[in-house]
Design a protein around this motif. Structure first.
Motif, short mmCIF file in Angstrom:
data_model
loop_
_atom_site.label_atom_id
_atom_site.label_comp_id
_atom_site.label_asym_id
_atom_site.label_seq_id
_atom_site.Cartn_x
_atom_site.Cartn_y
_atom_site.Cartn_z
N UNK A 1 12.69 46.10 147.32
CA UNK A 1 12.81 45.36 148.70
C UNK A 1 11.24 44.65 149.04
N UNK A 2 10.36 44.88 148.29
CA UNK A 2 8.97 44.06 148.43
C UNK A 2 9.29 42.69 148.47
N UNK B 1 22.43 48.26 149.69
CA UNK B 1 22.37 48.51 148.42
C UNK B 1 21.29 47.76 147.59
N UNK B 2 20.51 46.93 148.19
CA UNK B 2 19.53 46.12 147.55
C UNK B 2 18.54 46.83 146.47
N UNK B 3 18.25 47.98 147.15
CA UNK B 3 17.23 48.74 146.39
C UNK B 3 18.02 49.16 144.96
N UNK B 4 19.42 49.40 144.82
CA UNK B 4 20.01 49.86 143.52
C UNK B 4 20.19 48.44 142.93
N UNK B 5 19.91 47.31 143.16
CA UNK B 5 20.15 45.95 142.42
C UNK B 5 19.04 45.38 142.14
N UNK B 6 17.98 46.06 141.62
CA UNK B 6 16.59 45.23 141.36
C UNK B 6 16.63 44.82 139.72
N UNK B 7 17.80 45.46 139.16
CA UNK B 7 17.87 44.79 137.65
C UNK B 7 19.15 44.46 137.58
#
Length: 238
Positions: free
Chosen positions: A37-38, A71-77
């Motif tokens: 999220x950065x 859910x963004x933090x779970x979709x970094x990869x």
């Protein structure tokens, strides 16, 4: 790939390196400990600018149809093996691909004595890596994910996954849209990977509140090819 990397070049330097317009609006700052999220730099194609744009985007893709960004933090990869057919990622893979500038990325291993050792994977010559990424607009912000693939070579001693690394010869094709998935998602050459350093670094990087060049400084120790420590660690941030 674990959930941390470093990107410390200025917008001016990255714009020159990637031959792109600086469209970041002054929002980019050096970050030696990027976490989900950065806001960080990406390079993408912009119709408005008629070319490549250096933009600030939030790490953790939010599909345009999503009702919220929780859910963004779970979709970094995004896994290379499934990205072309994924409901969340396929639209971006088809037409919204980007480059993610990085000095390098971090992984952690648990040593036989139970301690955790952090490693920083970075070009030995000090250059910048281009990680394959996918972006999507959500509201008034840009979001993105890093494409990962199976680790190869000595990188597999640290973790079974790695970011898909793109040498400069593949930048234009990745950004263009379209193309054959097998070619786009091909692993980099052994020669390219041989230029990477697997650098042991101190434990301070494990705390997202820490930042600064000391995080990427080498500490004593390191991997010996053929004799890996016991197990990789999945660093959970959220």
């Amino acid at each position: 790939m674990c959930g941390r990397y470093a990107t410390t070049r200025s917008a001016a330097d990255l714009s020159a390196l990637f031959e792109s317009f600086d469209d970041s609006g002054g929002a980019l700052v050096p970050d030696y400990n990027v976490a989900p999220t950065d806001p960080v730099p990406i390079v993408r194609m912009s119709q408005r600018l008629s070319g490549r744009a250096l933009s600030a985007a939030r790490w953790g893709l939010v599909p345009p149809w999503s009702k919220d960004a929780k859910g963004a933090a779970r979709m970094i990869n995004a896994r290379a093996e499934t990205v072309a057919g994924s409901k969340a990622y396929a639209p971006s893979f088809a037409r919204r691909r980007c480059l993610v500038p990085a000095d390098g990325w971090y992984e952690w291993l648990r040593l036989p004595d139970g301690r955790k050792q952090a490693y920083f994977m970075t070009p030995a010559h000090g250059g910048v890596l281009a990680l394959a990424g996918l972006w999507a607009p959500w509201g008034d912000m840009l979001t993105f994910s890093v494409v990962t693939t199976a680790a190869i070579g000595d990188l597999a001693l640290v973790h079974d996954r790695m970011p898909l690394l793109l040498p400069w010869q593949r930048w234009a094709g990745w950004l263009a849209g379209g193309g054959e998935p097998d070619e786009l998602l091909a692993a980099p050459s052994d020669e390219f990977l041989a230029e990477l350093e697997i650098r042991p670094v101190g434990p301070a990087v494990g705390d997202v509140r820490n930042d600064g060049p000391e995080l990427v400084a080498r500490v004593p120790g390191g991997l010996r090819p053929g004799a890996p420590p016991e197990e990789p660690i999945e660093l959970t941030l959220f």
